[in-house]
Scaffold this motif. Structure first.
Motif, PDB file in Angstrom:
ATOM      1  N   ALA A   1     -23.139   9.460   8.155  1.00  0.00           N
ATOM      2  CA  ALA A   1     -21.773   9.090   7.803  1.00  0.00           C
ATOM      3  C   ALA A   1     -21.305   7.932   8.671  1.00  0.00           C
ATOM      4  O   ALA A   1     -21.590   7.897   9.877  1.00  0.00           O
ATOM      5  CB  ALA A   1     -20.833  10.282   7.989  1.00  0.00           C
ATOM      6  N   ALA A   2     -20.589   7.000   8.064  1.00  0.00           N
ATOM      7  CA  ALA A   2     -19.926   5.949   8.837  1.00  0.00           C
ATOM      8  C   ALA A   2     -18.805   6.592   9.645  1.00  0.00           C
ATOM      9  O   ALA A   2     -18.248   7.623   9.261  1.00  0.00           O
ATOM     10  CB  ALA A   2     -19.363   4.886   7.902  1.00  0.00           C
ATOM     11  N   VAL A   3     -18.469   5.981  10.772  1.00  0.00           N
ATOM     12  CA  VAL A   3     -17.411   6.493  11.645  1.00  0.00           C
ATOM     13  C   VAL A   3     -16.197   5.588  11.506  1.00  0.00           C
ATOM     14  O   VAL A   3     -16.309   4.362  11.572  1.00  0.00           O
ATOM     15  CB  VAL A   3     -17.877   6.557  13.118  1.00  0.00           C
ATOM     16  N   HIS A   4     -15.037   6.201  11.318  1.00  0.00           N
ATOM     17  CA  HIS A   4     -13.787   5.483  11.073  1.00  0.00           C
ATOM     18  C   HIS A   4     -12.706   6.000  12.019  1.00  0.00           C
ATOM     19  O   HIS A   4     -12.767   7.130  12.484  1.00  0.00           O
ATOM     20  CB  HIS A   4     -13.284   5.732   9.644  1.00  0.00           C
ATOM     21  N   ILE A   5     -11.690   5.181  12.228  1.00  0.00           N
ATOM     22  CA  ILE A   5     -10.435   5.655  12.805  1.00  0.00           C
ATOM     23  C   ILE A   5      -9.368   5.424  11.752  1.00  0.00           C
ATOM     24  O   ILE A   5      -9.138   4.289  11.315  1.00  0.00           O
ATOM     25  CB  ILE A   5     -10.075   4.950  14.121  1.00  0.00           C
ATOM     26  N   VAL A   6      -8.755   6.526  11.331  1.00  0.00           N
ATOM     27  CA  VAL A   6      -7.674   6.480  10.352  1.00  0.00           C
ATOM     28  C   VAL A   6      -6.360   6.402  11.125  1.00  0.00           C
ATOM     29  O   VAL A   6      -6.120   7.220  12.022  1.00  0.00           O
ATOM     30  CB  VAL A   6      -7.693   7.737   9.458  1.00  0.00           C
ATOM     31  N   THR A   7      -5.528   5.401  10.800  1.00  0.00           N
ATOM     32  CA  THR A   7      -4.258   5.231  11.513  1.00  0.00           C
ATOM     33  C   THR A   7      -3.087   5.263  10.545  1.00  0.00           C
ATOM     34  O   THR A   7      -3.201   4.869   9.386  1.00  0.00           O
ATOM     35  CB  THR A   7      -4.227   3.914  12.311  1.00  0.00           C
ATOM     36  N   VAL A   8      -1.966   5.752  11.059  1.00  0.00           N
ATOM     37  CA  VAL A   8      -0.715   5.824  10.295  1.00  0.00           C
ATOM     38  C   VAL A   8       0.430   5.517  11.245  1.00  0.00           C
ATOM     39  O   VAL A   8       0.278   5.574  12.463  1.00  0.00           O
ATOM     40  CB  VAL A   8      -0.506   7.217   9.648  1.00  0.00           C
ATOM     41  N   ALA A   9       1.568   5.214  10.668  1.00  0.00           N
ATOM     42  CA  ALA A   9       2.790   5.013  11.447  1.00  0.00           C
ATOM     43  C   ALA A   9       3.886   5.844  10.810  1.00  0.00           C
ATOM     44  O   ALA A   9       4.095   5.787   9.606  1.00  0.00           O
ATOM     45  CB  ALA A   9       3.178   3.543  11.476  1.00  0.00           C
ATOM     46  N   GLY A  10       4.545   6.635  11.629  1.00  0.00           N
ATOM     47  CA  GLY A  10       5.667   7.435  11.149  1.00  0.00           C
ATOM     48  C   GLY A  10       6.954   6.915  11.744  1.00  0.00           C
ATOM     49  O   GLY A  10       7.029   5.779  12.219  1.00  0.00           O
ATOM     50  N   ASP A  11       7.959   7.751  11.746  1.00  0.00           N
ATOM     51  CA  ASP A  11       9.258   7.392  12.293  1.00  0.00           C
ATOM     52  C   ASP A  11       9.143   7.262  13.814  1.00  0.00           C
ATOM     53  O   ASP A  11       9.132   8.259  14.529  1.00  0.00           O
ATOM     54  CB  ASP A  11      10.293   8.457  11.917  1.00  0.00           C
ATOM     55  N   ARG A  12       9.000   6.033  14.317  1.00  0.00           N
ATOM     56  CA  ARG A  12       8.879   5.718  15.747  1.00  0.00           C
ATOM     57  C   ARG A  12       7.650   6.344  16.404  1.00  0.00           C
ATOM     58  O   ARG A  12       7.646   6.592  17.605  1.00  0.00           O
ATOM     59  CB  ARG A  12      10.144   6.126  16.485  1.00  0.00           C
ATOM     60  N   VAL A  13       6.615   6.643  15.625  1.00  0.00           N
ATOM     61  CA  VAL A  13       5.387   7.201  16.181  1.00  0.00           C
ATOM     62  C   VAL A  13       4.195   6.661  15.404  1.00  0.00           C
ATOM     63  O   VAL A  13       4.298   6.395  14.206  1.00  0.00           O
ATOM     64  CB  VAL A  13       5.402   8.751  16.152  1.00  0.00           C
ATOM     65  N   VAL A  14       3.101   6.404  16.118  1.00  0.00           N
ATOM     66  CA  VAL A  14       1.851   6.023  15.462  1.00  0.00           C
ATOM     67  C   VAL A  14       0.820   7.092  15.772  1.00  0.00           C
ATOM     68  O   VAL A  14       0.918   7.794  16.779  1.00  0.00           O
ATOM     69  CB  VAL A  14       1.337   4.632  15.908  1.00  0.00           C
TER      70      VAL A  14
ATOM     71  N   ARG B   1      -2.701  16.278  13.971  1.00  0.00           N
ATOM     72  CA  ARG B   1      -1.444  15.547  14.172  1.00  0.00           C
ATOM     73  C   ARG B   1      -1.289  14.396  13.202  1.00  0.00           C
ATOM     74  O   ARG B   1      -0.191  14.126  12.722  1.00  0.00           O
ATOM     75  CB  ARG B   1      -1.350  15.039  15.604  1.00  0.00           C
ATOM     76  N   VAL B   2      -2.377  13.693  12.896  1.00  0.00           N
ATOM     77  CA  VAL B   2      -2.284  12.565  11.961  1.00  0.00           C
ATOM     78  C   VAL B   2      -1.967  13.072  10.569  1.00  0.00           C
ATOM     79  O   VAL B   2      -1.145  12.489   9.858  1.00  0.00           O
ATOM     80  CB  VAL B   2      -3.576  11.727  11.989  1.00  0.00           C
ATOM     81  N   ARG B   3      -2.577  14.178  10.166  1.00  0.00           N
ATOM     82  CA  ARG B   3      -2.293  14.737   8.839  1.00  0.00           C
ATOM     83  C   ARG B   3      -0.804  15.039   8.683  1.00  0.00           C
ATOM     84  O   ARG B   3      -0.231  14.841   7.607  1.00  0.00           O
ATOM     85  CB  ARG B   3      -3.149  15.996   8.604  1.00  0.00           C
ATOM     86  N   SER B   4      -0.166  15.499   9.753  1.00  0.00           N
ATOM     87  CA  SER B   4       1.254  15.850   9.675  1.00  0.00           C
ATOM     88  C   SER B   4       2.145  14.633   9.413  1.00  0.00           C
ATOM     89  O   SER B   4       3.297  14.782   9.003  1.00  0.00           O
ATOM     90  CB  SER B   4       1.706  16.563  10.950  1.00  0.00           C
ATOM     91  N   LEU B   5       1.621  13.420   9.614  1.00  0.00           N
ATOM     92  CA  LEU B   5       2.389  12.195   9.370  1.00  0.00           C
ATOM     93  C   LEU B   5       2.217  11.655   7.954  1.00  0.00           C
ATOM     94  O   LEU B   5       2.855  10.667   7.590  1.00  0.00           O
ATOM     95  CB  LEU B   5       1.964  11.110  10.371  1.00  0.00           C
ATOM     96  N   LEU B   6       1.346  12.282   7.158  1.00  0.00           N
ATOM     97  CA  LEU B   6       1.002  11.747   5.834  1.00  0.00           C
ATOM     98  C   LEU B   6       1.739  12.443   4.698  1.00  0.00           C
ATOM     99  O   LEU B   6       1.795  13.667   4.639  1.00  0.00           O
ATOM    100  CB  LEU B   6      -0.503  11.897   5.586  1.00  0.00           C
ATOM    101  N   ASN B   7       2.267  11.628   3.800  1.00  0.00           N
ATOM    102  CA  ASN B   7       2.871  12.068   2.542  1.00  0.00           C
ATOM    103  C   ASN B   7       2.556  11.004   1.508  1.00  0.00           C
ATOM    104  O   ASN B   7       2.136   9.901   1.848  1.00  0.00           O
ATOM    105  CB  ASN B   7       4.398  12.212   2.674  1.00  0.00           C
TER     106      ASN B   7
ATOM    107  N   PRO C   1      -1.562   0.914  12.910  1.00  0.00           N
ATOM    108  CA  PRO C   1      -2.359  -0.001  13.730  1.00  0.00           C
ATOM    109  C   PRO C   1      -3.663  -0.398  13.036  1.00  0.00           C
ATOM    110  O   PRO C   1      -4.302   0.406  12.360  1.00  0.00           O
ATOM    111  CB  PRO C   1      -2.634   0.814  14.992  1.00  0.00           C
ATOM    112  N   LEU C   2      -4.040  -1.659  13.239  1.00  0.00           N
ATOM    113  CA  LEU C   2      -5.259  -2.228  12.666  1.00  0.00           C
ATOM    114  C   LEU C   2      -6.162  -2.640  13.825  1.00  0.00           C
ATOM    115  O   LEU C   2      -5.760  -3.444  14.665  1.00  0.00           O
ATOM    116  CB  LEU C   2      -4.903  -3.440  11.802  1.00  0.00           C
ATOM    117  N   LEU C   3      -7.368  -2.078  13.892  1.00  0.00           N
ATOM    118  CA  LEU C   3      -8.328  -2.448  14.921  1.00  0.00           C
ATOM    119  C   LEU C   3      -8.924  -3.797  14.538  1.00  0.00           C
ATOM    120  O   LEU C   3      -9.463  -3.953  13.447  1.00  0.00           O
ATOM    121  CB  LEU C   3      -9.413  -1.370  15.037  1.00  0.00           C
ATOM    122  N   LEU C   4      -8.808  -4.782  15.431  1.00  0.00           N
ATOM    123  CA  LEU C   4      -9.082  -6.161  15.062  1.00  0.00           C
ATOM    124  C   LEU C   4     -10.549  -6.534  14.942  1.00  0.00           C
ATOM    125  O   LEU C   4     -10.884  -7.484  14.249  1.00  0.00           O
ATOM    126  CB  LEU C   4      -8.393  -7.104  16.055  1.00  0.00           C
TER     127      LEU C   4
END
Length: 176
Positions: free
Chosen positions: A30-43, A70-76, A122-125
Motif C-alpha cells: 500500500a502507498a502511504v499517505h497523510i490525509v489532512t483537513v481543516a476545521g473551525d480553527r483546527v487542522v 480525531r481526523v475522522r471527527s472533523l469530516l462531513n 495543509p498541503l505537504l509541498l
C-alpha cells in the motif's frame, strides 16, 4: 493499575479470523499517505494506507479512516480534504502522523514543509503527489468510515520515490 495495563484491558480480543485478516492485509502493498483537513480553527492529519482511486471521470478517491480517530471527527459532506502521497524520505513524518511519539496534532505540522493557508487543509509541498478535494459522502463500515472524495486539483512531482507499506514496515518504491 498502570496506563499500559488499562489500555491492554480495553483492547478487544481479536478472533482468529480477524487476526488472519490483519495478517493477510499486511501482505498487500500500500502507498502511504497523510490525509489532512481543516476545521473551525483546527487542522488535523493522519497517516493512512487505505486509499484508492474510484474514477477519473469525475476524479474521485476513496479514503478509509478509523471512526474513532480525531481526523475522522472533523469530516462531513463538503469538508475540504487533501491526500498527500508520501515520498520515501517522509517516513519520519508518516510515523509522527501515525501517532508515534504522542506529538500533539498542531505540532505534527512542524515536521515537513507544509503549505498552511487559513481555513484550508495543509498541503505537504514535496510529496510524490497530492490530491485536493472535498468529501462527497461517508459510509460507516465496521470500525472505519469509507469516505468518497471528489478531486479538484492534483499536484505531481517528477522522479519521486514512493513510500510504501508491506509486512508492517516501510519500503521505498522508485518510479520508473
Amino acid at each position: 493499575m498502570t496506563a499500559t495495563t488499562k489500555a491492554l484491558e480495553t483492547r478487544p480480543v481479536l478472533s482468529p479470523e480477524a487476526l488472519a485478516f490483519r495478517e493477510g492485509m499486511s501482505r498487500i502493498t500500500a502507498a502511504v499517505h497523510i490525509v489532512t483537513v481543516a476545521g473551525d480553527r483546527v487542522v488535523g492529519g493522519v497517516t493512512a494506507t487505505a486509499i484508492c482511486s474510484v474514477s477519473d471521470a469525475p476524479p474521485t478517491l476513496l479514503v478509509c479512516l478509523h471512526r474513532a480517530g480525531r481526523v475522522r471527527s472533523l469530516l462531513n459532506a463538503g469538508t475540504e480534504i487533501v491526500v498527500n502521497t508520501l515520498d520515501a524520505h517522509h517516513q519520519p513524518i508518516a510515523d509522527v502522523f501515525a501517532g508515534l511519539g504522542n506529538v500533539p496534532m498542531a505540532d505534527r505540522f512542524r515536521h515537513g514543509q507544509w503549505q498552511m493557508l487559513p481555513g484550508k487543509p495543509p498541503l505537504l509541498l514535496d510529496t510524490a503527489v497530492s490530491f485536493e478535494g472535498q468529501v462527497e459522502s461517508i459510509i460507516e463500515a465496521g470500525s472505519h468510515s469509507v469516505i468518497m472524495c471528489s478531486v479538484d486539483a492534483v499536484h505531481l512531482r517528477d522522479k519521486a520515490t514512493s513510500l510504501i507499506y508491506l509486512h508492517r514496515r516501510y519500503l521505498a518504491q522508485p518510479h520508473a
